[in-house]
Design a protein around this motif. Sequence first.
Motif, PDB file in Angstrom:
ATOM      1  N   VAL A   1      34.650  66.176  30.105  1.00 24.31           N
ATOM      2  CA  VAL A   1      34.609  65.703  31.494  1.00 24.31           C
ATOM      3  C   VAL A   1      34.649  64.184  31.450  1.00 24.31           C
ATOM      4  O   VAL A   1      33.869  63.548  30.736  1.00 24.31           O
ATOM      5  CB  VAL A   1      33.347  66.194  32.232  1.00 24.31           C
ATOM      6  N   LEU A   2      35.590  63.632  32.192  1.00 19.41           N
ATOM      7  CA  LEU A   2      35.769  62.185  32.261  1.00 19.41           C
ATOM      8  C   LEU A   2      35.149  61.674  33.553  1.00 19.41           C
ATOM      9  O   LEU A   2      35.366  62.247  34.619  1.00 19.41           O
ATOM     10  CB  LEU A   2      37.259  61.869  32.226  1.00 19.41           C
ATOM     11  N   LYS A   3      34.358  60.627  33.450  1.00 16.13           N
ATOM     12  CA  LYS A   3      33.700  60.038  34.618  1.00 16.13           C
ATOM     13  C   LYS A   3      34.246  58.628  34.830  1.00 16.13           C
ATOM     14  O   LYS A   3      34.156  57.775  33.951  1.00 16.13           O
ATOM     15  CB  LYS A   3      32.190  59.970  34.392  1.00 16.13           C
ATOM     16  N   TYR A   4      34.862  58.422  35.992  1.00 12.23           N
ATOM     17  CA  TYR A   4      35.283  57.087  36.406  1.00 12.23           C
ATOM     18  C   TYR A   4      34.276  56.606  37.440  1.00 12.23           C
ATOM     19  O   TYR A   4      33.925  57.356  38.343  1.00 12.23           O
ATOM     20  CB  TYR A   4      36.640  57.120  37.124  1.00 12.23           C
ATOM     21  N   ALA A   5      33.834  55.375  37.350  1.00 12.02           N
ATOM     22  CA  ALA A   5      32.939  54.816  38.369  1.00 12.02           C
ATOM     23  C   ALA A   5      33.456  53.438  38.761  1.00 12.02           C
ATOM     24  O   ALA A   5      33.937  52.687  37.902  1.00 12.02           O
ATOM     25  CB  ALA A   5      31.509  54.725  37.847  1.00 12.02           C
ATOM     26  N   ASP A   6      33.359  53.119  40.040  1.00 13.57           N
ATOM     27  CA  ASP A   6      33.925  51.861  40.529  1.00 13.57           C
ATOM     28  C   ASP A   6      33.242  50.627  39.957  1.00 13.57           C
ATOM     29  O   ASP A   6      33.805  49.555  39.966  1.00 13.57           O
ATOM     30  CB  ASP A   6      33.904  51.825  42.064  1.00 13.57           C
ATOM     31  N   ASN A   7      32.049  50.760  39.399  1.00 10.97           N
ATOM     32  CA  ASN A   7      31.304  49.591  38.926  1.00 10.97           C
ATOM     33  C   ASN A   7      31.126  49.564  37.413  1.00 10.97           C
ATOM     34  O   ASN A   7      30.221  48.910  36.918  1.00 10.97           O
ATOM     35  CB  ASN A   7      29.936  49.538  39.618  1.00 10.97           C
ATOM     36  N   THR A   8      31.969  50.277  36.659  1.00  6.45           N
ATOM     37  CA  THR A   8      31.850  50.272  35.197  1.00  6.45           C
ATOM     38  C   THR A   8      33.189  49.957  34.560  1.00  6.45           C
ATOM     39  O   THR A   8      34.233  49.975  35.214  1.00  6.45           O
ATOM     40  CB  THR A   8      31.381  51.641  34.656  1.00  6.45           C
ATOM     41  N   LYS A   9      33.156  49.726  33.257  1.00 10.54           N
ATOM     42  CA  LYS A   9      34.402  49.466  32.533  1.00 10.54           C
ATOM     43  C   LYS A   9      35.252  50.733  32.402  1.00 10.54           C
ATOM     44  O   LYS A   9      36.415  50.665  32.059  1.00 10.54           O
ATOM     45  CB  LYS A   9      34.116  48.857  31.167  1.00 10.54           C
ATOM     46  N   TYR A  10      34.673  51.908  32.684  1.00 11.07           N
ATOM     47  CA  TYR A  10      35.424  53.161  32.617  1.00 11.07           C
ATOM     48  C   TYR A  10      36.046  53.504  33.962  1.00 11.07           C
ATOM     49  O   TYR A  10      36.111  54.651  34.362  1.00 11.07           O
ATOM     50  CB  TYR A  10      34.520  54.300  32.132  1.00 11.07           C
ATOM     51  N   ASN A  11      36.501  52.493  34.667  1.00 11.74           N
ATOM     52  CA  ASN A  11      37.115  52.690  35.973  1.00 11.74           C
ATOM     53  C   ASN A  11      38.616  52.926  35.846  1.00 11.74           C
ATOM     54  O   ASN A  11      39.242  53.416  36.762  1.00 11.74           O
ATOM     55  CB  ASN A  11      36.833  51.479  36.871  1.00 11.74           C
TER      56      ASN A  11
END
Length: 134
Positions: free
Chosen positions: A28-38
């Motif tokens: 499961v991939l998590k993208y978050a608007d406030n992290t480097k994994y965006n």
Amino acid sequence: MKEKEKKELLASLYSDYRAYAEPSLIFVLKYADNTKYNTFKYHLDGASYTYNIALNNDFTGGGLDYRMGNRYFGEEKEFHVPHNRTGWAVIQPNRPLHVHRGVPLESGTRYAMINIIETNDAGSKGGPAWIMSS
């Protein structure tokens, strides 16, 4: 489409042909608007196919960008897939002409289940014979 191409396509879709496939990686991939994994740079996933299943839709922005075709011959096209319908999948081959990337979110968090599949299907390793010979 030439008659030979139609026959090859129909034979591959509706024959008794069977290919072996197995997941080489599921996560499961998590993208978050406030992290480097965006977002991610354009890339291939390193196997035959990838299934990217949307797990939520309570975010803005995001999605997938694709770059398809051949830039050296001026045939490259870019397009965007919003990919925000929960439970829907984007299925893509992992060939040099199908690079993709995650698009940055504007707000919220996006979750996607990624299933990278390896197969013995020769057609997934470069396409039908008529494409390779032209």
